[in-house]
Design an enzyme around this catalytic site. Structure first.
Site, PDB file in Angstrom:
ATOM      1  N   CYS A  97      -7.549   8.032  -2.879  1.00 57.51           N
ATOM      2  CA  CYS A  97      -7.734   9.418  -3.284  1.00 57.51           C
ATOM      3  C   CYS A  97      -7.741  10.292  -2.033  1.00 57.51           C
ATOM      4  CB  CYS A  97      -8.995   9.672  -4.075  1.00 57.51           C
ATOM      5  SG  CYS A  97      -9.082   8.780  -5.618  1.00 57.51           S
ATOM      6  N   ARG A 122      -2.666   8.255   0.333  1.00 57.78           N
ATOM      7  CA  ARG A 122      -3.974   7.708  -0.023  1.00 57.78           C
ATOM      8  C   ARG A 122      -4.055   7.316  -1.493  1.00 57.78           C
ATOM      9  NH1 ARG A 122      -7.838   8.871   3.874  1.00 57.78           N
ATOM     10  NH2 ARG A 122      -9.458   8.444   2.351  1.00 57.78           N
ATOM     11  N   TRP A 153      -5.984   7.678  -6.713  1.00 64.60           N
ATOM     12  CA  TRP A 153      -5.726   6.252  -6.898  1.00 64.60           C
ATOM     13  C   TRP A 153      -6.730   5.806  -7.947  1.00 64.60           C
ATOM     14  CZ3 TRP A 153      -8.290   1.533  -6.355  1.00 64.60           C
ATOM     15  CH2 TRP A 153      -7.466   0.405  -6.362  1.00 64.60           C
ATOM     16  N   ASN A 168     -13.606  11.266  -4.347  1.00 68.51           N
ATOM     17  CA  ASN A 168     -12.983  10.051  -3.828  1.00 68.51           C
ATOM     18  C   ASN A 168     -14.087   9.013  -3.744  1.00 68.51           C
ATOM     19  OD1 ASN A 168     -11.588   8.088  -2.368  1.00 68.51           O
ATOM     20  ND2 ASN A 168     -12.025   9.047  -0.399  1.00 68.51           N
ATOM     21  N   GLY A 169     -13.872   7.834  -4.320  1.00 72.34           N
ATOM     22  CA  GLY A 169     -14.899   6.785  -4.258  1.00 72.34           C
ATOM     23  C   GLY A 169     -15.235   6.298  -5.652  1.00 72.34           C
ATOM     24  N   GLU A 226       1.910 -12.317   7.819  1.00 70.60           N
ATOM     25  CA  GLU A 226       2.184 -10.875   7.786  1.00 70.60           C
ATOM     26  C   GLU A 226       3.575 -10.598   7.183  1.00 70.60           C
ATOM     27  OE1 GLU A 226       0.892  -8.057   8.026  1.00 70.60           O
ATOM     28  OE2 GLU A 226       2.386  -6.665   8.797  1.00 70.60           O
ATOM     29  N   LYS A 286       4.171  -8.346   3.704  1.00 73.87           N
ATOM     30  CA  LYS A 286       5.034  -7.164   3.613  1.00 73.87           C
ATOM     31  C   LYS A 286       6.066  -7.313   2.499  1.00 73.87           C
ATOM     32  CE  LYS A 286       3.516  -4.341   6.744  1.00 73.87           C
ATOM     33  NZ  LYS A 286       2.186  -4.920   6.822  1.00 73.87           N
ATOM     34  N   GLU A 297       4.353  -6.843  -0.848  1.00 74.17           N
ATOM     35  CA  GLU A 297       3.862  -5.481  -0.994  1.00 74.17           C
ATOM     36  C   GLU A 297       4.988  -4.473  -1.259  1.00 74.17           C
ATOM     37  OE1 GLU A 297       2.183  -4.367   2.764  1.00 74.17           O
ATOM     38  OE2 GLU A 297       1.159  -2.633   1.950  1.00 74.17           O
ATOM     39  N   HIS A 331       1.765 -31.357   4.213  1.00 77.47           N
ATOM     40  CA  HIS A 331       0.526 -31.574   3.455  1.00 77.47           C
ATOM     41  C   HIS A 331       0.587 -30.912   2.092  1.00 77.47           C
ATOM     42  CE1 HIS A 331      -1.192 -33.373   7.025  1.00 77.47           C
ATOM     43  NE2 HIS A 331      -0.649 -32.373   7.713  1.00 77.47           N
ATOM     44  N   LYS A 376      -3.062   3.775   0.789  1.00 75.42           N
ATOM     45  CA  LYS A 376      -3.142   3.484   2.208  1.00 75.42           C
ATOM     46  C   LYS A 376      -4.555   3.125   2.643  1.00 75.42           C
ATOM     47  CE  LYS A 376      -1.428   3.609   6.428  1.00 75.42           C
ATOM     48  NZ  LYS A 376      -0.678   2.396   6.761  1.00 75.42           N
TER      49      LYS A 376
HETATM   50  C1  F6R Z   1      -0.491  -4.034   4.537  1.00 75.14           C
HETATM   51  C2  F6R Z   1      -1.541  -3.055   4.733  1.00 75.14           C
HETATM   52  C3  F6R Z   1      -2.930  -3.430   4.380  1.00 75.14           C
HETATM   53  C4  F6R Z   1      -3.926  -2.879   5.413  1.00 75.14           C
HETATM   54  C5  F6R Z   1      -5.357  -3.146   4.957  1.00 75.14           C
HETATM   55  C6  F6R Z   1      -6.390  -2.681   5.972  1.00 75.14           C
HETATM   56  O1  F6R Z   1       0.749  -3.541   4.919  1.00 75.14           O
HETATM   57  O2  F6R Z   1      -1.283  -1.947   5.152  1.00 75.14           O
HETATM   58  O3  F6R Z   1      -3.069  -4.797   4.227  1.00 75.14           O
HETATM   59  O4  F6R Z   1      -3.672  -3.471   6.649  1.00 75.14           O
HETATM   60  O5  F6R Z   1      -5.594  -2.487   3.738  1.00 75.14           O
HETATM   61  O6  F6R Z   1      -6.309  -1.308   6.189  1.00 75.14           O
HETATM   62  P1  F6R Z   1      -7.006  -0.666   7.447  1.00 75.14           P
HETATM   63  O7  F6R Z   1      -6.325  -1.164   8.660  1.00 75.14           O
HETATM   64  O8  F6R Z   1      -6.857   0.811   7.258  1.00 75.14           O
HETATM   65  O9  F6R Z   1      -8.448  -1.091   7.400  1.00 75.14           O
END
Ligand code: F6R
Length: 617
Positions: free
Chosen positions: A2, A27, A76, A102-103, A486, A490, A493, A509, A612
């Site tokens: 949010c 956000r 969100w 927000n929250g 990682e 990606k 996601e 294994h 985000k």
């Molecule tokens: C993946 C991604 C998330 C963030 C995670 C932590 O691409 O962006 O996995 O890395 O939500 O976010 P921060 O770094 O803001 O605590």
């Protein structure tokens, strides 16, 4: 999660709010809404399910009569689906008060029950936890005639995490905000003031900002800013100047924020190193206050979520190797709930791009309460996690807008390496010449990474061939293992494809059973020339999967002849010391996920179901 923006001043609040929401849309993008006081003193609300663009189109078609007081929200969804009715703002005081949130208000059900018992005629029009707060603040304002006091009274009864902004029809030129465990910052203008979830909300208008602390309430008018705590005591907020300007938060001609941010990886490394290498030695000024403790700590715990946690895995390899301190890496949400053993000889290092991730924030608070020392590695000035920590090492990646974290990963790993080298110096665990060689190589990495970006076109082509892939596996060993994790994250996601990362040594294994003819497998191959290289072992792993029909996509050092016969595709990276290879190897995987998602017609900046900044647990 949010985005929140508030405005009082002399301009068009609709324009300011929509501009702020556009920059905050990363956000959350399930719905958007604004409330403004129009020139006749009427409170007008427009809100819509879906991305901000839908609301903007609606406002273009049927404009609002504008006035210089307003609040705006991009959502969100938590309580209640992404519908028009659940979109914020919500109304109280018979439609005379507008509130955004927000929250999560954890006790909203009890509050709602109590409210209905006292005022059975209260009408709820949404399924949100927020609406109860709008009614409560509305009722309290009706009783006292003081909006700041009304909000202060209500926040005492709320459990959970919240940032709330309110405005009232009777009060042109006033917006009041409150925060607990969710972000809120003030923007200071000339004859106008702003509130925002982060500085992006008002960066087009001012770089002068103030941070609002935990459990504080702020009241803005065009010429004044007043902050009090939840007990009503005055507070002097901390002022700061935003280091970047509006252009840094623009796409700047790129097709997406992600495309722009991947290419900013080299700068993220270089800027994070800036001022922290002095006379060939790593000196992180922000850590020096803790040097006595750093010399004697017995253990380090690195915490973070998602990509930030994977950067932590790389930090573990580097810190243990250089500073000889035992390091554990844990997901913030697991750490806090398992009663970890902590004491004043434990250093807990949190890693967070946003500095607002609720799971990480709560873990930091928990660590502090248990007596551990805390350092945060954070990319957002004045963020809550930074303020809750004993010291903060800011990464200087610049604003990261795309939901998927890319350049922040480079900056986080760089900061962890700096922490490792700083600790090694303080603890005397690394020979001066070895440290100097590492520092020199680290300083040269931005250039090497820039050369990796030249493979973008061939990676795009590869991604286009693979749009039908249903599952992609990623293998890596040692520092290649976090890169495999990682890379898989990606792809899930962004491209919504099943993807998993494995430690290559683990293959036999269990996971090797997944290999069938045609299965695409990315393999991160260590350099054959690097010291202690596990190259031969990874090449054996490649042969094993190849023998079972896998399609091998290798990320390997330029000219690695041992890989060529067994790989269907090789993406070359320059030679680097083992510890630094991951910073080069990850970029092709970031580009691959982005290009595959684009080829499938997906929105790479705003993947489905995500936001985000994850400010709820
Ligand atoms: C993946 C991604 C998330 C963030 C995670 C932590 O691409 O962006 O996995 O890395 O939500 O976010 P921060 O770094 O803001 O605590």
């Amino acid at each position: 999660m949010c985005g929140i923006v508030g405005y009082v001043g002399n301009g068009s609040s609709v324009e300011v709010l929509l501009g702020g929401l556009k920059r905050l849309e990363y956000r959350g993008y399930d719905s958007a809404g604004i409330a403004v006081l129009d020139p006749r003193g009427e409170l007008a609300v427009r809100k819509h399910a879906g991305k901000l663009g839908i609301l903007v189109d609606e406002l273009d078609a049927v404009p609002l009569s504008d006035g210089p007081t307003g609040i705006g929200h991009t959502r969100w969804a938590t309580h209640g689906g992404p519908t028009d009715a659940n979109a914020h703002p919500h109304l109280g005081d018979d439609g005379r008060l507008a509130l955004i949130h927000n929250g999560i208000i954890e006790n909203f059900a009890e509050l709602r029950e109590a409210l209905l018992a006292e005022h059975p005629d209260t009408v709820f029009t949404s399924e949100t936890d927020t609406e109860v707060a709008a009614h409560l603040v509305g009722n309290a304002y009706r009783a006292s005639g003081d909006l700041t006091e009304a909000l202060r009274e209500v926040v005492q009864t709320l459990h959970g995490a919240f940032t709330l902004l309110v405005m009232h029809k009777d009060l042109p030129g006033v917006v009041v905000g409150a925060r607990r465990n969710s972000p809120l910052v003030i923007g200071l203008g000339e004859g106008e003031n702003f509130l925002g979830s982060d500085v992006a909300a008002f960066i087009e208008h001012t770089r002068n900002a103030m941070a609002i602390g935990q459990d504080q309430i702020v009241t803005i008018t065009p010429d004044t800013v007043t902050v009090i705590d939840f007990d009503g005591n005055p507070v002097a907020p901390e002022a700061f100047t935003v280091e970047w300007d509006a252009s840094a938060a623009d796409k700047g001609g790129w097709s997406s924020f992600m495309a722009k941010e991947v290419t900013e990886g080299p700068d993220a490394i270089a800027n994070t190193l800036l001022g922290r290498v002095v006379d060939g030695e790593v000196r992180v000024p922000e850590l020096e206050v803790l040097d006595d403790e750093l010399a004697t700590i017995e253990r380090i715990v690195l915490i973070g979520c998602g990509t930030a946690a994977y950067s932590g895995l790389l930090g573990k390899y580097a810190i243990e190797r250089w500073a000889r301190v035992p390091v554990e890496v844990e997901l913030s949400h697991e750490f806090r709930y398992r009663d970890p053993v902590l004491n004043d000889r434990t250093l807990v290092v949190s890693i967070s791009q946003s500095g607002e991730t609720m799971d990480t924030l709560m873990a930091v608070k928990y660590a502090t309460a248990e007596g551990a020392r805390t350092v945060s590695i954070c990319n957002t000035q004045g963020a809550t996690i930074a303020r809750e920590s004993d010291a903060v090492v800011y990464t200087h990646a610049g604003p990261e807008i795309a939901v998927a974290s890319t350049k922040a990963f480079h900056a986080q790993v760089t900061a962890l390496y700096l922490l490792g080298l700083h600790l090694a110096r303080v603890r005397g665990t690394l020979a001066a010449d070895e440290a100097a060689e590492l520092i020199a190589e680290l300083s040269g990495l931005p250039e090497k990474l820039a050369s990796v970006l030249e493979a973008h076109d061939s990676i795009r082509e590869l991604a286009h061939w693979m749009t039908d892939a249903r599952s992609v596996l990623f293998l890596g060993r040692h520092v290649g293992y976090p890169i495999a994790l990682e890379g898989a994250l990606k792809l899930k996601e962004l491209a919504y494809i099943h993807a998993e990362g494995f430690a290559a040594g683990e293959l036999k294994h269990g996971p090797i059973a997944l290999i069938e003819p045609g299965q695409p497998v990315f393999v991160i191959v260590p350099s054959p020339r690097a010291e202690d290289s596990l190259h031969a072992k990874v090449v054996s792993n490649i042969q094993e999967i190849r023998a079972r029909g896998a399609r091998v996509l290798a990320i390997a050092e330029q000219g690695d002849a041992a890989v060529l016969p067994y790989a269907d595709v090789v993406i070359p990276i320059p030679l680097a010391t083992t510890m630094f290879e991951p910073l080069l190897a990850i970029t092709p995987l970031h580009l691959f996920a982005m290009e595959l998602a684009s080829a499938k017609g997906l929105d790479v900046d705003q993947p489905r179901n995500l936001a985000k900044s994850v400010t709820v647990e």
